[in-house]
Design a protein around this motif. Structure first.
Motif, PDB file in Angstrom:
ATOM      1  N   ILE A  42     -43.718   9.988  33.719  1.00 59.55           N
ATOM      2  CA  ILE A  42     -43.244  11.093  34.565  1.00 59.55           C
ATOM      3  C   ILE A  42     -42.773  12.256  33.704  1.00 59.55           C
ATOM      4  O   ILE A  42     -42.998  13.429  34.030  1.00 59.55           O
ATOM      5  CB  ILE A  42     -42.102  10.613  35.490  1.00 59.55           C
ATOM      6  CG1 ILE A  42     -42.594   9.468  36.375  1.00 59.55           C
ATOM      7  CG2 ILE A  42     -41.599  11.758  36.349  1.00 59.55           C
ATOM      8  CD1 ILE A  42     -43.792   9.810  37.228  1.00 59.55           C
ATOM      9  N   ALA A  43     -42.155  11.940  32.583  1.00 60.00           N
ATOM     10  CA  ALA A  43     -41.646  12.995  31.697  1.00 60.00           C
ATOM     11  C   ALA A  43     -42.784  13.881  31.200  1.00 60.00           C
ATOM     12  O   ALA A  43     -42.629  15.101  31.056  1.00 60.00           O
ATOM     13  CB  ALA A  43     -40.904  12.383  30.519  1.00 60.00           C
ATOM     14  N   ALA A  44     -43.940  13.269  30.948  1.00 59.91           N
ATOM     15  CA  ALA A  44     -45.089  14.043  30.465  1.00 59.91           C
ATOM     16  C   ALA A  44     -45.571  15.017  31.538  1.00 59.91           C
ATOM     17  O   ALA A  44     -45.931  16.161  31.245  1.00 59.91           O
ATOM     18  CB  ALA A  44     -46.214  13.099  30.057  1.00 59.91           C
ATOM     19  N   ILE A  45     -45.584  14.553  32.801  1.00 59.30           N
ATOM     20  CA  ILE A  45     -46.007  15.424  33.902  1.00 59.30           C
ATOM     21  C   ILE A  45     -45.063  16.606  34.041  1.00 59.30           C
ATOM     22  O   ILE A  45     -45.490  17.763  34.156  1.00 59.30           O
ATOM     23  CB  ILE A  45     -46.062  14.630  35.220  1.00 59.30           C
ATOM     24  CG1 ILE A  45     -47.141  13.549  35.140  1.00 59.30           C
ATOM     25  CG2 ILE A  45     -46.331  15.561  36.399  1.00 59.30           C
ATOM     26  CD1 ILE A  45     -47.204  12.647  36.354  1.00 59.30           C
ATOM     27  N   GLU A  46     -43.761  16.328  34.008  1.00 59.17           N
ATOM     28  CA  GLU A  46     -42.774  17.400  34.151  1.00 59.17           C
ATOM     29  C   GLU A  46     -42.847  18.377  32.992  1.00 59.17           C
ATOM     30  O   GLU A  46     -42.691  19.588  33.172  1.00 59.17           O
ATOM     31  CB  GLU A  46     -41.365  16.796  34.264  1.00 59.17           C
ATOM     32  CG  GLU A  46     -41.146  15.975  35.522  1.00 59.17           C
ATOM     33  CD  GLU A  46     -41.459  16.763  36.786  1.00 59.17           C
ATOM     34  OE1 GLU A  46     -41.067  17.956  36.862  1.00 59.17           O
ATOM     35  OE2 GLU A  46     -42.125  16.228  37.694  1.00 59.17           O
ATOM     36  N   GLN A  47     -43.090  17.845  31.793  1.00 67.00           N
ATOM     37  CA  GLN A  47     -43.207  18.711  30.623  1.00 67.00           C
ATOM     38  C   GLN A  47     -44.399  19.651  30.776  1.00 67.00           C
ATOM     39  O   GLN A  47     -44.289  20.859  30.511  1.00 67.00           O
ATOM     40  CB  GLN A  47     -43.363  17.866  29.352  1.00 67.00           C
ATOM     41  CG  GLN A  47     -43.420  18.702  28.068  1.00 67.00           C
ATOM     42  CD  GLN A  47     -43.663  17.835  26.846  1.00 67.00           C
ATOM     43  OE1 GLN A  47     -44.052  16.670  26.960  1.00 67.00           O
ATOM     44  NE2 GLN A  47     -43.445  18.401  25.674  1.00 67.00           N
ATOM     45  N   LEU A  48     -45.543  19.112  31.202  1.00 64.74           N
ATOM     46  CA  LEU A  48     -46.726  19.948  31.356  1.00 64.74           C
ATOM     47  C   LEU A  48     -46.560  20.944  32.503  1.00 64.74           C
ATOM     48  O   LEU A  48     -47.034  22.082  32.418  1.00 64.74           O
ATOM     49  CB  LEU A  48     -47.958  19.067  31.598  1.00 64.74           C
ATOM     50  CG  LEU A  48     -49.313  19.771  31.459  1.00 64.74           C
ATOM     51  CD1 LEU A  48     -49.453  20.396  30.082  1.00 64.74           C
ATOM     52  CD2 LEU A  48     -50.454  18.806  31.730  1.00 64.74           C
ATOM     53  N   LYS A  49     -45.865  20.544  33.567  1.00 64.22           N
ATOM     54  CA  LYS A  49     -45.591  21.479  34.663  1.00 64.22           C
ATOM     55  C   LYS A  49     -44.742  22.649  34.182  1.00 64.22           C
ATOM     56  O   LYS A  49     -44.944  23.797  34.598  1.00 64.22           O
ATOM     57  CB  LYS A  49     -44.879  20.749  35.805  1.00 64.22           C
ATOM     58  CG  LYS A  49     -45.801  19.899  36.677  1.00 64.22           C
ATOM     59  CD  LYS A  49     -45.022  19.262  37.833  1.00 64.22           C
ATOM     60  CE  LYS A  49     -45.945  18.515  38.774  1.00 64.22           C
ATOM     61  NZ  LYS A  49     -45.201  17.876  39.896  1.00 64.22           N
ATOM     62  N   THR A  50     -43.775  22.351  33.305  1.00 65.77           N
ATOM     63  CA  THR A  50     -42.930  23.409  32.744  1.00 65.77           C
ATOM     64  C   THR A  50     -43.762  24.396  31.936  1.00 65.77           C
ATOM     65  O   THR A  50     -43.629  25.619  32.080  1.00 65.77           O
ATOM     66  CB  THR A  50     -41.827  22.806  31.856  1.00 65.77           C
ATOM     67  OG1 THR A  50     -41.022  21.922  32.640  1.00 65.77           O
ATOM     68  CG2 THR A  50     -40.953  23.895  31.256  1.00 65.77           C
ATOM     69  N   TYR A  51     -44.665  23.869  31.098  1.00 65.64           N
ATOM     70  CA  TYR A  51     -45.541  24.735  30.313  1.00 65.64           C
ATOM     71  C   TYR A  51     -46.453  25.545  31.233  1.00 65.64           C
ATOM     72  O   TYR A  51     -46.716  26.733  30.986  1.00 65.64           O
ATOM     73  CB  TYR A  51     -46.378  23.913  29.335  1.00 65.64           C
ATOM     74  CG  TYR A  51     -45.611  23.386  28.151  1.00 65.64           C
ATOM     75  CD1 TYR A  51     -44.789  24.222  27.405  1.00 65.64           C
ATOM     76  CD2 TYR A  51     -45.722  22.055  27.749  1.00 65.64           C
ATOM     77  CE1 TYR A  51     -44.095  23.758  26.303  1.00 65.64           C
ATOM     78  CE2 TYR A  51     -45.032  21.572  26.654  1.00 65.64           C
ATOM     79  CZ  TYR A  51     -44.218  22.425  25.928  1.00 65.64           C
ATOM     80  OH  TYR A  51     -43.525  21.953  24.850  1.00 65.64           O
ATOM     81  N   ALA A  52     -46.965  24.906  32.293  1.00 66.73           N
ATOM     82  CA  ALA A  52     -47.845  25.603  33.238  1.00 66.73           C
ATOM     83  C   ALA A  52     -47.135  26.779  33.889  1.00 66.73           C
ATOM     84  O   ALA A  52     -47.715  27.857  34.083  1.00 66.73           O
ATOM     85  CB  ALA A  52     -48.352  24.621  34.295  1.00 66.73           C
ATOM     86  N   LYS A  53     -45.868  26.562  34.234  1.00 65.98           N
ATOM     87  CA  LYS A  53     -45.076  27.628  34.853  1.00 65.98           C
ATOM     88  C   LYS A  53     -44.858  28.774  33.875  1.00 65.98           C
ATOM     89  O   LYS A  53     -44.970  29.953  34.239  1.00 65.98           O
ATOM     90  CB  LYS A  53     -43.742  27.064  35.323  1.00 65.98           C
ATOM     91  CG  LYS A  53     -42.896  28.053  36.095  1.00 65.98           C
ATOM     92  CD  LYS A  53     -41.620  27.401  36.618  1.00 65.98           C
ATOM     93  CE  LYS A  53     -40.783  28.395  37.415  1.00 65.98           C
ATOM     94  NZ  LYS A  53     -39.528  27.766  37.927  1.00 65.98           N
ATOM     95  N   ILE A  54     -44.534  28.440  32.631  1.00 66.99           N
ATOM     96  CA  ILE A  54     -44.309  29.470  31.610  1.00 66.99           C
ATOM     97  C   ILE A  54     -45.578  30.278  31.373  1.00 66.99           C
ATOM     98  O   ILE A  54     -45.546  31.512  31.241  1.00 66.99           O
ATOM     99  CB  ILE A  54     -43.824  28.823  30.295  1.00 66.99           C
ATOM    100  CG1 ILE A  54     -42.438  28.203  30.489  1.00 66.99           C
ATOM    101  CG2 ILE A  54     -43.801  29.859  29.169  1.00 66.99           C
ATOM    102  CD1 ILE A  54     -41.979  27.369  29.309  1.00 66.99           C
ATOM    103  N   LEU A  55     -46.719  29.590  31.309  1.00 67.07           N
ATOM    104  CA  LEU A  55     -47.995  30.248  31.019  1.00 67.07           C
ATOM    105  C   LEU A  55     -48.657  30.831  32.259  1.00 67.07           C
ATOM    106  O   LEU A  55     -49.695  31.491  32.159  1.00 67.07           O
ATOM    107  CB  LEU A  55     -48.947  29.240  30.353  1.00 67.07           C
ATOM    108  CG  LEU A  55     -48.520  28.704  28.980  1.00 67.07           C
ATOM    109  CD1 LEU A  55     -49.422  27.552  28.560  1.00 67.07           C
ATOM    110  CD2 LEU A  55     -48.542  29.812  27.939  1.00 67.07           C
TER     111      LEU A  55
END
Length: 395
Positions: A241-254
């Motif tokens: 789950i942590a990996a999904i949340e991390q990638l979602k954070t990057y997606a939002k930033i980008l």
């Protein structure tokens, strides 16, 4: 070049015989302990076998005086090839291929010397080789960087023949240039560099803990900022789950869309949704690829040969044996290039040479920190060789 083997009860006696026959200009190529004689396997005597050589044409001042076998000692900073060593200065080309101008007889002797070196075993004190000092410095550098003994033997045979053919006068800078040239020759035919953009999907695979998700974000930023591509994310790494949340954070930033896929129907829907995007970056679960059926199912959704470019992420803080196991695990699919992470967390980079040489697979990126979009460099053969030799650092 005259090469001869001697067997004596001790090194001093062997040296006495060598000096008597070959003179004080001789150099020891190899020495090891052997057992001789005996009856039915008993009462064997320990002797030392020494292989020595001398170049009759060389001047005394140009050839190192024979000396006892050197003990394996820690590499001093000034011998390590790092930035503060004269061994790091790149040679500009003088005498870079002395054998090309060698007469036939000398070329034959060089080949004999190369064959002799190729039979040497590394690692044991009884099998240590007394190389000319500049060549010894090159061997220490390669060994300290973890370059495999097989590659070392190949390169050292060239360095030694170059050294003797050039009159036994080459210094650290010249030998270092030969070393760099041989490493470049070994890997320069492979494909290096980042995403080719010849395929829509970019699959990033690798075990957990190597920085795969952060690397994916850096690649997305590079696509957007440097290549003006329309990018989207797909993640199938639903185990963490942590990996999904991390990638979602990057997606939002980008400011890029992301779809989480729990099954192959989800993946097909996501692929359809991103039909108008230039590049779709896929984050996968590391352990899935141990399962051949998972790979076969994924191949049914995406044509790995025509539609997808796959990068395998490896951490330079891993052991060579672990990297080999990881490569084997993920080789159920075609791996286009490697990505090496955590280059700032180690001082040993020889595994890169070992991996790409063994598997004939180039490198896409080197990463060295957590900053997105920074802390990532496009790989080239020269960047890799300079990193291994200490000419270039990433931190």
């Amino acid at each position: 070049m005259k090469v001869k083997k001697y067997i004596a009860p001790s090194m001093p006696e062997a040296m006495k015989a060598i000096r008597a026959e070959l003179g004080s200009e001789a150099v020891i190529l190899n020495s090891k302990m052997i057992q001789t004689g005996g009856i039915f396997g008993f009462f064997k005597k320990k002797n030392i076998e020494v292989i020595a050589a001398v170049d009759p044409a060389a001047k005394t001042a140009q050839v190192p005086v024979i000396k006892e076998k050197q003990k394996n000692v820690p590499v001093k900073p000034e011998q390590s090839g790092r930035a503060d060593s004269p061994f790091n200065k790149v040679y500009t080309g003088k005498g870079s291929d002395p054998e090309a101008k060698a007469p036939p007889e000398l070329a034959r002797e060089i080949n004999e010397l190369r064959s002799l070196i190729s039979s040497v075993r590394f690692g044991g004190s009884d099998n240590a080789v007394s190389y000319p000092e500049p060549v010894l410095n090159a061997q220490k550098l390669m060994s300290g960087q973890g370059i495999s003994t097989e590659i070392q033997k190949d390169i050292l045979s060239v360095l030694v023949s170059n050294w003797y053919t050039g009159g036994a006068t080459a210094d650290d800078q010249e030998v270092f240039a030969w070393l760099k040239a041989e490493l470049m020759k070994r890997i320069s035919s492979l494909q290096f560099g980042g995403i080719t953009f010849t395929k829509k999907y970019v699959n990033v695979v690798g075990p957990t803990g190597v920085g795969k998700t952060t690397t994916l974000a850096k690649m997305a930023a590079d696509c957007i900022l440097a290549h003006n591509k329309k990018v989207a994310f797909i993640t199938t790494d639903t185990y963490r789950i942590a990996a999904i949340e991390q990638l979602k954070t990057y997606a939002k930033i980008l400011n890029v869309p992301i779809e989480v896929c729990y099954n192959f129907d989800d993946f097909q829907k996501a692929a359809s949704q991103f039909a108008d995007y230039d590049t779709v970056l896929i984050d996968t679960a590391g352990r899935n690829f141990r399962n051949r059926q998972y790979v076969e199912d994924l191949k049914a959704v995406v044509d790995f040969e025509k539609e997808i470019e796959t990068f395998l992420v490896l951490s330079l803080t891993s052991k060579q044996e672990d990297m080999e196991e990881i490569y084997k695990q993920f080789s159920l699919i075609h791996i286009d290039k490697l990505i090496f992470t955590k280059t700032d967390e180690t001082s040993s980079y020889g595994a890169m040479i070992n991996m790409i040489d063994k598997h004939s697979t180039g490198i896409a990126f080197l990463t060295y920190g957590q900053n997105v979009p920074d802390d990532m460099k496009h790989a080239t053969a020269e960047v890799i060789v300079n990193t291994v030799l200490g000419v270039e650092r990433h931190e």
